[in-house]
Design a protein around this motif. Structure first.
Motif, PDB file in Angstrom:
ATOM      1  N   LEU C 159     -28.108  30.506  -3.275  1.00 28.19           N
ATOM      2  CA  LEU C 159     -27.365  29.351  -2.767  1.00 28.19           C
ATOM      3  C   LEU C 159     -27.221  29.410  -1.248  1.00 28.19           C
ATOM      4  CD1 LEU C 159     -24.366  28.946  -5.290  1.00 28.19           C
ATOM      5  CD2 LEU C 159     -26.654  27.935  -5.387  1.00 28.19           C
ATOM      6  N   PRO C 160     -27.393  28.284  -0.567  1.00 23.04           N
ATOM      7  CA  PRO C 160     -27.078  28.250   0.858  1.00 23.04           C
ATOM      8  C   PRO C 160     -25.570  28.411   1.044  1.00 23.04           C
ATOM      9  CG  PRO C 160     -27.583  26.041   0.060  1.00 23.04           C
ATOM     10  CD  PRO C 160     -27.871  26.987  -1.078  1.00 23.04           C
ATOM     11  N   VAL C 161     -25.165  28.741   2.277  1.00 22.62           N
ATOM     12  CA  VAL C 161     -23.751  29.056   2.500  1.00 22.62           C
ATOM     13  C   VAL C 161     -23.161  28.232   3.639  1.00 22.62           C
ATOM     14  CG1 VAL C 161     -23.988  31.409   1.617  1.00 22.62           C
ATOM     15  CG2 VAL C 161     -24.283  30.974   4.068  1.00 22.62           C
ATOM     16  N   ILE C 162     -21.862  28.043   3.560  1.00 32.44           N
ATOM     17  CA  ILE C 162     -21.103  27.314   4.582  1.00 32.44           C
ATOM     18  C   ILE C 162     -19.857  28.101   4.920  1.00 32.44           C
ATOM     19  CG2 ILE C 162     -19.980  25.907   2.792  1.00 32.44           C
ATOM     20  CD1 ILE C 162     -19.745  23.664   4.815  1.00 32.44           C
ATOM     21  N   SER C 163     -19.459  28.103   6.208  1.00 27.55           N
ATOM     22  CA  SER C 163     -18.262  28.837   6.612  1.00 27.55           C
ATOM     23  C   SER C 163     -17.656  28.156   7.837  1.00 27.55           C
ATOM     24  CB  SER C 163     -18.615  30.299   6.928  1.00 27.55           C
ATOM     25  OG  SER C 163     -17.440  31.091   6.963  1.00 27.55           O
ATOM     26  N   GLU C 164     -16.363  28.377   8.028  1.00 26.51           N
ATOM     27  CA  GLU C 164     -15.667  27.687   9.113  1.00 26.51           C
ATOM     28  C   GLU C 164     -15.847  28.398  10.439  1.00 26.51           C
ATOM     29  OE1 GLU C 164     -11.645  26.527   8.329  1.00 26.51           O
ATOM     30  OE2 GLU C 164     -11.240  26.062  10.426  1.00 26.51           O
ATOM     31  N   ILE C 165     -16.145  27.622  11.477  1.00 26.87           N
ATOM     32  CA  ILE C 165     -16.256  28.149  12.826  1.00 26.87           C
ATOM     33  C   ILE C 165     -15.038  27.678  13.618  1.00 26.87           C
ATOM     34  CG2 ILE C 165     -17.723  26.209  13.576  1.00 26.87           C
ATOM     35  CD1 ILE C 165     -19.130  28.307  15.426  1.00 26.87           C
ATOM     36  N   MET C 166     -14.403  28.591  14.347  1.00 31.08           N
ATOM     37  CA  MET C 166     -13.154  28.242  15.022  1.00 31.08           C
ATOM     38  C   MET C 166     -13.284  28.165  16.527  1.00 31.08           C
ATOM     39  SD  MET C 166     -10.362  30.433  12.900  1.00 31.08           S
ATOM     40  CE  MET C 166      -9.042  30.098  14.042  1.00 31.08           C
ATOM     41  N   ASP C 167     -14.411  28.674  17.062  1.00 32.56           N
ATOM     42  CA  ASP C 167     -14.487  28.762  18.505  1.00 32.56           C
ATOM     43  C   ASP C 167     -15.938  28.815  18.963  1.00 32.56           C
ATOM     44  OD1 ASP C 167     -12.607  29.281  20.863  1.00 32.56           O
ATOM     45  OD2 ASP C 167     -14.223  30.735  21.157  1.00 32.56           O
ATOM     46  N   ALA C 168     -16.173  28.279  20.153  1.00 31.80           N
ATOM     47  CA  ALA C 168     -17.533  28.229  20.689  1.00 31.80           C
ATOM     48  C   ALA C 168     -18.145  29.617  20.789  1.00 31.80           C
ATOM     49  CB  ALA C 168     -17.513  27.562  22.063  1.00 31.80           C
ATOM     50  N   THR C 169     -17.327  30.641  21.042  1.00 32.43           N
ATOM     51  CA  THR C 169     -17.880  31.996  21.201  1.00 32.43           C
ATOM     52  C   THR C 169     -18.424  32.545  19.886  1.00 32.43           C
ATOM     53  OG1 THR C 169     -15.702  32.943  20.792  1.00 32.43           O
ATOM     54  CG2 THR C 169     -16.288  32.538  23.084  1.00 32.43           C
ATOM     55  N   GLN C 170     -18.145  31.886  18.776  1.00 32.74           N
ATOM     56  CA  GLN C 170     -18.623  32.387  17.485  1.00 32.74           C
ATOM     57  C   GLN C 170     -19.991  31.832  17.099  1.00 32.74           C
ATOM     58  OE1 GLN C 170     -15.312  31.061  15.141  1.00 32.74           O
ATOM     59  NE2 GLN C 170     -13.921  32.627  15.921  1.00 32.74           N
ATOM     60  N   VAL C 171     -20.523  30.916  17.893  1.00 30.24           N
ATOM     61  CA  VAL C 171     -21.781  30.266  17.515  1.00 30.24           C
ATOM     62  C   VAL C 171     -22.894  31.288  17.290  1.00 30.24           C
ATOM     63  CG1 VAL C 171     -23.609  28.718  18.294  1.00 30.24           C
ATOM     64  CG2 VAL C 171     -21.224  28.059  18.600  1.00 30.24           C
TER      65      VAL C 171
END
Lengths: 351, 351, 351, 351
Positions: C159-171
């Motif tokens: 399965l493909p995955v999705i997750s929450e990003i909270m900040d530009a530095t996490q890209v």
């Protein structure tokens, strides 16, 4: 549409203009304003006619209404209006304090409450006899007997009284008990049958804002009263429903200065129901006066922990004194007087 | 859980108690309060341990927290705290006025704005350089250059400056431009990455309430700052989102006296964003001071109709003067002083 | 303003028209739509120019925008768009189910969760590694390590995955861990710095509606992504904040059919966060599909009572199976297919 | 507190238990449930007594109430209840559609509307004769004459009728005109005088949710009806007031599955008032059925652009057919039947 005519326009010209407008199938009202003829057209005015009316020489100013109201609009009167509750004038530049228990709970208690309110500096005594309670099993008030007790208590300390009316069938009881002002509660703000019924009762009405009513809906509800014959209307902001749960409601003082621009009616603020916490009542009362309110309505109980309804938010006697003192001092700083209390009844005045 | 220990408890006892608690796997903080040792336990304390701690002789009072915060709770300090922005103390009993345009729009304009604010009686100059705009095509601010212009303008009239920070990567620019106070906007109140990043910047932070944040969430956001090292936090109420459309937002003054019981932090009020109508700003500023605010933050623009953002709600120079005068007089009536303006810079002071 | 040109308009004419418009100082975008040239003007178009443009022969239809968005408007494309998350197409007429725990809590647990989601019929695995928690003391997620565990778990079940990003530095971390879809949480919907940063990441973005964001603000936030280069945007309704306290939030399905008229983007619904009560998730999932959603995103946990965050609202494995079955049957009744699950990885497929 | 006794508990034991409880000064009700004795105690039960009652052998289950209601609680009956409106059973597992114009506007129009509703597949005809309008100058309905016209129209096509009652004084008119179901509008949900008055009218009542009423307040309002003698109560969700302005209200389907756990009453949904846009009515009707509603109530008008009230949101005849078809097919997919229309009157049936 509201047409403010030139001062001095002859009555005959006013009548002629009015007849012309009604001839177009539009309903009109003539303002009781003594200094200037002002006409309201309550139906939608076609654009061509509107331009034609605005251009007439006797029309000094034509105003497109902001909403569904005309007779309570600021433009309907030269000056803000005031309303007499007994000998107390609400809206005449002097702050007024309404105080008393949530419910009339018996003769002794309401007499005691009346003395506390008198001593604390209040001008009008409040007390509910018909109580709109969320639960059908909760105390529903003493009814007509409660009205009588309230009136007696008010008279014993020389204060006019106000109580909530919930239904058209109660109008007679309010009249017979000589209740000085009829309160329409938040839940009944859009009970249009009730509004029509009490508009003709010849008594002042205090119209509370609905729990989630917009200002536009509130003024339209006031217009129901005005259109059906009442000229004695007081608005009362009491907090609106929001997502915040730390306080019972959110007192919306933001609309107070807006209401001053939109309506000529006097405006009171009830911080007790808004906050639901006694400690917040004094600061919110001060804020209401500072924002331009004509006064406040607060709940007071001799022994809040024994109250049959809403005791948790009632002020103690000493707290009422503080509220009165602070409203007085904040008002004074802003050039607003504080109403004198009505005279004591003869027997108490020491005669 | 917050443990307020007896005044005079020896440091060794405090350390011992703290070690004992941490030995149970619970994280603790020790208050910077000089007069009394106060310990906060941030993890959930089992009931038995809670009772045991409350019963210890050195514990004068043990407090079950009202929510997810400890270090910003009222019980964390003996007295309400104040925060210095440049030479201006916010929260020390004297009202403070922050004023300035929504955005820094160029060197000349911000200099003109700064003079207006100085002349109008304000204490701190505001101006946005990084603008959170609803539309991606709207003016997004001058960025770092805007910060530099704001600082220069502030220095030219002797006022400290405040500006909104939108992202952790901007911290360096704010430091290099010596912005005196970092503002976290309503949309970023729960941008926890940002809160952690600026907590260590060593600068005061003004934390605006989110558009629909509860008081509990707001204080928890402030706790993010405190837990990550910031002791200089100012709260700012700016109106919440409700169903009412006659005003831009609904200013929630109801929570002001509540916040006084719940937190030791200073509290400002921004009536400009709440109302969205300039005529409402003065009455709402008065109401905010009356409700207990430590001051107000208002938008001012030399020519509101030419502003690149939020011009419709900005005050004219003369209106700022009125706001300042009324905050002063209402505060005075309630025993609250009005902060002196910082001294003019030498060259302007006539040296 | 959006200009839909005649099908077959030569590229040279399109370029000429665009140059003419930009020559007036207005910024434009050209739609990637292959079947028809469509131009968006993002700045305000003066009325005379608007009339002039609308009258040109190559302009088939000129559309006054409903708000601050152009590139996500329905008129920007001939057909609603779909977005590929791994091999799963969201918005192509077949319902899609995203499932997984609120947080990645460790390698074993996320593997177990992945198997449950695969077996339950879900198409995409969700799991938070960076968690926006109200309290600074609550579990904040496993960070980069969590992303890696999530990706491994997804791959183990295909399965493909999705997750929450909270900040530009996490890209970078999201790119290195090959997270298939970046989720922007409700609290960050108007974190414009973040939106700009991830618009260029070349990955699909799932944009949750803010806790009290209007539809107009939500689409303007999506426009930030589109204007900065992203063409793979999925909207996700997750409940708004109201006065009702019986449920965590109020799922706003009312706007779903409205969004179909206003935007070409695919739309998912997250009933878990809206309701906060597992028993409500299945009926609300059915309702979402019936109202026209492209699928749902639900929280599932092997042992909800042990979850480190939001366990109270997580579905048990069997409840996920029910949600999937009901979405399938309601969709089928309305002519909507149900997406096939991606193929199992070779090793699990029995090779 | 609700006491569900063992099946088969002798009537004498039930009476004895009830007498014992009332002997403690507590008011009780006995459920009409035929299969099992169930007692409700409406006053607050002291903890000792509660434990004592729960421990009695004849008490199978004792339930702490979730709020201010008892007789409408799910625990008050073995199965969800249904209510007969004419020959149409609401809440018996088959979807029901109420349709008709907002107002009765004249004999011909309501006859035409009735035929459209009949042909479109609806079960009950709606039409307002007493209209609660925001403005005092708007069309207020035809009053008693409107009720008579509505009843005639319903009879001409074999459909029972429902209309809104605004005041206790109107009960006679509703009875004389044989209106099959009395509707209490959103603005009157907490008009407790009205609720008490119609509870004894012996007719089914459809109780709309207030514009910003919580579920707990709504059920307490239904309890007013039940406590004063009504056993035929239908709830109707019609959208709540939120900050969103793109739709008239926000339909709260989130509470639908919650209500199924909290009450035994049947529940309808009115998507017309919620959305205020005709195109949204069909998808929201499908969603309501999918979420578990017992049916929908929609506005239909032969010529919406000529309607005297709320025309903008009324369905065209063909749109009603679509709503009915989609409710049928979504219901069928979930195992829910679709109610048969009542038989045509003899003359129309071809006799």
């Amino acid at each position: 549409m509201i047409l403010r005519l030139q001062i001095g326009t002859p009555a005959a010209s006013v009548s002629e203009l009015r007849a012309f407008i009604e001839g177009q199938g539009l309903r009109t009202f003539l303002s009781p304003e003594p200094t200037r003829p002002i006409l309201a057209i309550v139906d939608r005015v076609p654009e061509t006619l509107a331009n034609q009316l605005a251009a007439r020489p006797e029309v000094e100013q034509s105003i497109v209404p902001r909403g569904e109201w005309r007779l309570v609009d600021r433009a309907w009167r030269e000056h803000p209006t005031s309303v007499s509750v007994g000998s107390v004038r609400v809206g005449a530049g002097e702050s007024v304090v309404i105080a008393g228990p949530c419910s009339v709970e018996g003769r002794e208690l309401i007499l005691e409450g009346a003395r506390i309110c008198r001593d604390g500096g209040a001008h009008i005594l409040r007390g509910g006899a018909f109580k709109p309670r969320t639960s059908p099993y909760a105390f529903q008030g003493l009814g007509r007997e409660g009205l009588a007790q309230l009136k007696d208590a008010g008279q014993s300390v020389g204060l006019p009284v106000i109580s909530e009316i919930m239904d058209a069938t109660q109008v007679d009881a309010f009249r017979e008990c000589e209740i000085d002002c009829l309160q329409v509660g938040a839940r009944n703000m859009q009970n249009f049958t009730l509004l029509k019924a009490i508009a003709g009762a010849g008594r002042p009405v205090l119209l509370k804002r609905g729990l989630s009513a917009t200002v536009a809906e509130w003024l339209a509800a006031a217009e129901y009263l005005a259109a059906h014959g009442s000229e004695q209307i007081i608005l009362c902001e009491r907090g609106i429903r929001t997502f915040e749960t730390a306080t019972r409601n959110t007192l919306d003082l933001t609309v107070l200065p807006l209401l001053r621009q939109w309506t000529h009616l006097p405006i009171l603020v009830d911080p007790s129901h808004a906050a639901g916490i006694p400690e917040l009542v004094a600061p919110l009362s001060r804020a209401a006066i500072a924002a331009g309110a004509d006064g406040v309505a607060v709940e007071v109980h001799p022994r809040p922990d024994q109250a049959l309804s809403d005791g948790a938010q009632a002020l103690l006697p000493g707290e009422l004194t503080q509220v009165v003192a602070e409203c007085r001092v904040v008002g004074a700083a802003l050039g607003r007087g504080f109403h004198r209390q009505p005279p004591l009844p003869a027997v108490q005045a020491g005669v």
